[in-house]
Motif scaffolding. Structure first.
Motif, PDB file in Angstrom:
ATOM      1  N   GLY A 150       3.962  -6.080  12.677  1.00  0.00           N
ATOM      2  CA  GLY A 150       4.101  -7.156  13.650  1.00  0.00           C
ATOM      3  C   GLY A 150       3.734  -8.488  13.029  1.00  0.00           C
ATOM      4  N   ASN A 151       2.772  -9.185  13.644  1.00  0.00           N
ATOM      5  CA  ASN A 151       2.337 -10.485  13.138  1.00  0.00           C
ATOM      6  C   ASN A 151       1.125 -10.396  12.214  1.00  0.00           C
ATOM      7  N   ILE A 152       0.683  -9.182  11.912  1.00  0.00           N
ATOM      8  CA  ILE A 152      -0.514  -8.993  11.085  1.00  0.00           C
ATOM      9  C   ILE A 152      -0.097  -8.653   9.656  1.00  0.00           C
ATOM     10  N   THR A 153      -0.746  -9.304   8.696  1.00  0.00           N
ATOM     11  CA  THR A 153      -0.496  -9.038   7.277  1.00  0.00           C
ATOM     12  C   THR A 153      -1.837  -8.985   6.573  1.00  0.00           C
ATOM     13  N   ILE A 154      -2.038  -7.953   5.751  1.00  0.00           N
ATOM     14  CA  ILE A 154      -3.283  -7.847   4.993  1.00  0.00           C
ATOM     15  C   ILE A 154      -3.000  -7.478   3.535  1.00  0.00           C
ATOM     16  N   LEU A 155      -3.886  -7.948   2.674  1.00  0.00           N
ATOM     17  CA  LEU A 155      -3.888  -7.504   1.285  1.00  0.00           C
ATOM     18  C   LEU A 155      -4.857  -6.334   1.249  1.00  0.00           C
ATOM     19  N   VAL A 156      -4.353  -5.156   0.915  1.00  0.00           N
ATOM     20  CA  VAL A 156      -5.154  -3.938   0.946  1.00  0.00           C
ATOM     21  C   VAL A 156      -6.090  -3.908  -0.259  1.00  0.00           C
ATOM     22  N   GLU A 157      -7.399  -3.929   0.001  1.00  0.00           N
ATOM     23  CA  GLU A 157      -8.398  -3.881  -1.073  1.00  0.00           C
ATOM     24  C   GLU A 157      -8.807  -2.443  -1.386  1.00  0.00           C
ATOM     25  N   THR A 158      -8.927  -1.631  -0.330  1.00  0.00           N
ATOM     26  CA  THR A 158      -9.231  -0.209  -0.490  1.00  0.00           C
ATOM     27  C   THR A 158      -8.226   0.566   0.365  1.00  0.00           C
ATOM     28  N   PRO A 159      -7.869   1.777  -0.031  1.00  0.00           N
ATOM     29  CA  PRO A 159      -6.843   2.530   0.713  1.00  0.00           C
ATOM     30  C   PRO A 159      -7.102   2.633   2.218  1.00  0.00           C
ATOM     31  N   SER A 160      -8.351   2.728   2.629  1.00  0.00           N
ATOM     32  CA  SER A 160      -8.633   2.867   4.061  1.00  0.00           C
ATOM     33  C   SER A 160      -8.396   1.574   4.836  1.00  0.00           C
ATOM     34  N   ASP A 161      -8.207   0.442   4.141  1.00  0.00           N
ATOM     35  CA  ASP A 161      -7.889  -0.826   4.832  1.00  0.00           C
ATOM     36  C   ASP A 161      -6.610  -0.718   5.656  1.00  0.00           C
ATOM     37  N   ILE A 162      -5.744   0.214   5.287  1.00  0.00           N
ATOM     38  CA  ILE A 162      -4.452   0.352   5.950  1.00  0.00           C
ATOM     39  C   ILE A 162      -4.629   0.673   7.437  1.00  0.00           C
ATOM     40  N   ILE A 163      -5.742   1.308   7.812  1.00  0.00           N
ATOM     41  CA  ILE A 163      -5.921   1.626   9.233  1.00  0.00           C
ATOM     42  C   ILE A 163      -6.323   0.388  10.035  1.00  0.00           C
ATOM     43  N   LYS A 164      -6.718  -0.705   9.365  1.00  0.00           N
ATOM     44  CA  LYS A 164      -7.076  -1.942  10.063  1.00  0.00           C
ATOM     45  C   LYS A 164      -5.867  -2.633  10.660  1.00  0.00           C
ATOM     46  N   ILE A 165      -4.709  -2.236  10.207  1.00  0.00           N
ATOM     47  CA  ILE A 165      -3.494  -2.902  10.671  1.00  0.00           C
ATOM     48  C   ILE A 165      -2.842  -2.073  11.755  1.00  0.00           C
ATOM     49  N   SER A 199      -2.691   2.706  -9.037  1.00  0.00           N
ATOM     50  CA  SER A 199      -3.408   3.831  -8.433  1.00  0.00           C
ATOM     51  C   SER A 199      -3.862   3.482  -7.016  1.00  0.00           C
ATOM     52  N   ARG A 200      -4.290   2.236  -6.773  1.00  0.00           N
ATOM     53  CA  ARG A 200      -4.714   1.833  -5.427  1.00  0.00           C
ATOM     54  C   ARG A 200      -3.541   1.935  -4.461  1.00  0.00           C
ATOM     55  N   ALA A 201      -2.361   1.536  -4.909  1.00  0.00           N
ATOM     56  CA  ALA A 201      -1.177   1.604  -4.053  1.00  0.00           C
ATOM     57  C   ALA A 201      -0.820   3.051  -3.729  1.00  0.00           C
ATOM     58  N   LYS A 202      -0.868   3.910  -4.734  1.00  0.00           N
ATOM     59  CA  LYS A 202      -0.573   5.332  -4.506  1.00  0.00           C
ATOM     60  C   LYS A 202      -1.573   5.938  -3.533  1.00  0.00           C
ATOM     61  N   GLN A 203      -2.847   5.592  -3.681  1.00  0.00           N
ATOM     62  CA  GLN A 203      -3.882   6.112  -2.788  1.00  0.00           C
ATOM     63  C   GLN A 203      -3.676   5.580  -1.372  1.00  0.00           C
ATOM     64  N   THR A 204      -3.294   4.312  -1.255  1.00  0.00           N
ATOM     65  CA  THR A 204      -3.059   3.712   0.068  1.00  0.00           C
ATOM     66  C   THR A 204      -1.899   4.403   0.766  1.00  0.00           C
ATOM     67  N   LEU A 205      -0.828   4.631   0.019  1.00  0.00           N
ATOM     68  CA  LEU A 205       0.339   5.309   0.585  1.00  0.00           C
ATOM     69  C   LEU A 205      -0.021   6.723   1.020  1.00  0.00           C
ATOM     70  N   ALA A 206      -0.752   7.444   0.195  1.00  0.00           N
ATOM     71  CA  ALA A 206      -1.177   8.808   0.528  1.00  0.00           C
ATOM     72  C   ALA A 206      -2.094   8.807   1.751  1.00  0.00           C
ATOM     73  N   PHE A 207      -3.021   7.849   1.812  1.00  0.00           N
ATOM     74  CA  PHE A 207      -3.947   7.746   2.942  1.00  0.00           C
ATOM     75  C   PHE A 207      -3.165   7.496   4.234  1.00  0.00           C
ATOM     76  N   ALA A 208      -2.221   6.553   4.173  1.00  0.00           N
ATOM     77  CA  ALA A 208      -1.432   6.220   5.362  1.00  0.00           C
ATOM     78  C   ALA A 208      -0.637   7.425   5.852  1.00  0.00           C
ATOM     79  N   LYS A 209      -0.034   8.152   4.924  1.00  0.00           N
ATOM     80  CA  LYS A 209       0.743   9.333   5.304  1.00  0.00           C
ATOM     81  C   LYS A 209      -0.157  10.415   5.874  1.00  0.00           C
ATOM     82  N   ALA A 210      -1.343  10.593   5.284  1.00  0.00           N
ATOM     83  CA  ALA A 210      -2.296  11.595   5.784  1.00  0.00           C
ATOM     84  C   ALA A 210      -2.777  11.249   7.185  1.00  0.00           C
ATOM     85  N   GLU A 211      -2.879   9.961   7.474  1.00  0.00           N
ATOM     86  CA  GLU A 211      -3.300   9.507   8.809  1.00  0.00           C
ATOM     87  C   GLU A 211      -2.151   9.543   9.815  1.00  0.00           C
TER      88      GLU A 211
END
Length: 121
Positions: free
Chosen positions: A106-121, A20-32
């Motif tokens: 690029g050179n940045i890699t993160i483990l997404v803890e919450t869907p909004s973390d995706i904007i940090k990259i 569910s976290r992955a689905k939410q992250t993907l949806a958040f990224a697409k919405a952004e």
């Protein structure tokens, strides 16, 4: 240079489509409106080299990529100190036990803890 291709223009997201976290992250990224290349680790198996590269990019050991609290891990494995090769085989044959989603840009890699973390990259 690693086996995983990255770009500054696109976020590569390694995820489990049953999470569910992955689905939410993907949806958040697409919405952004973020440029996302989604890679479902359940459908596209990772190579041993890719698993090691993801761990290296995150600055962790391969064993730390395994979610030992995941029900699939608990059902199949006992807590044990495995070799790196064993951890790689476990992830390759049971991708659902890998911690995810993992986002690369690029050179940045993160483990997404919450869907909004995706904007940090």
């Amino acid at each position: 240079m690693g086996e995983i291709a990255t770009s500054e223009r696109q976020i590569t997201l390694f995820y489990n489509s049953n999470s569910s976290r992955a689905k939410q992250t993907l949806a958040f990224a697409k919405a952004e409106g973020l440029p996302i290349l989604p890679i479902d680790i359940l459908k596209t198996g990772l190579t041993g080299t890719q698993i090691v590269e993801l761990a290296d990019r995150l600055g962790i050991e391969v064993k730390d990529l395994v979610n030992q609290d995941h029900p699939a891990y608990k059902a199949k494995f006992e807590p044990h100190d495995f070799s790196m090769e064993d951890w790689i085989k476990m992830i390759k044959h049971n991708p659902e036990i890998m911690k995810q989603p993992i986002a690369l840009r690029g050179n940045i890699t993160i483990l997404v803890e919450t869907p909004s973390d995706i904007i940090k990259i």
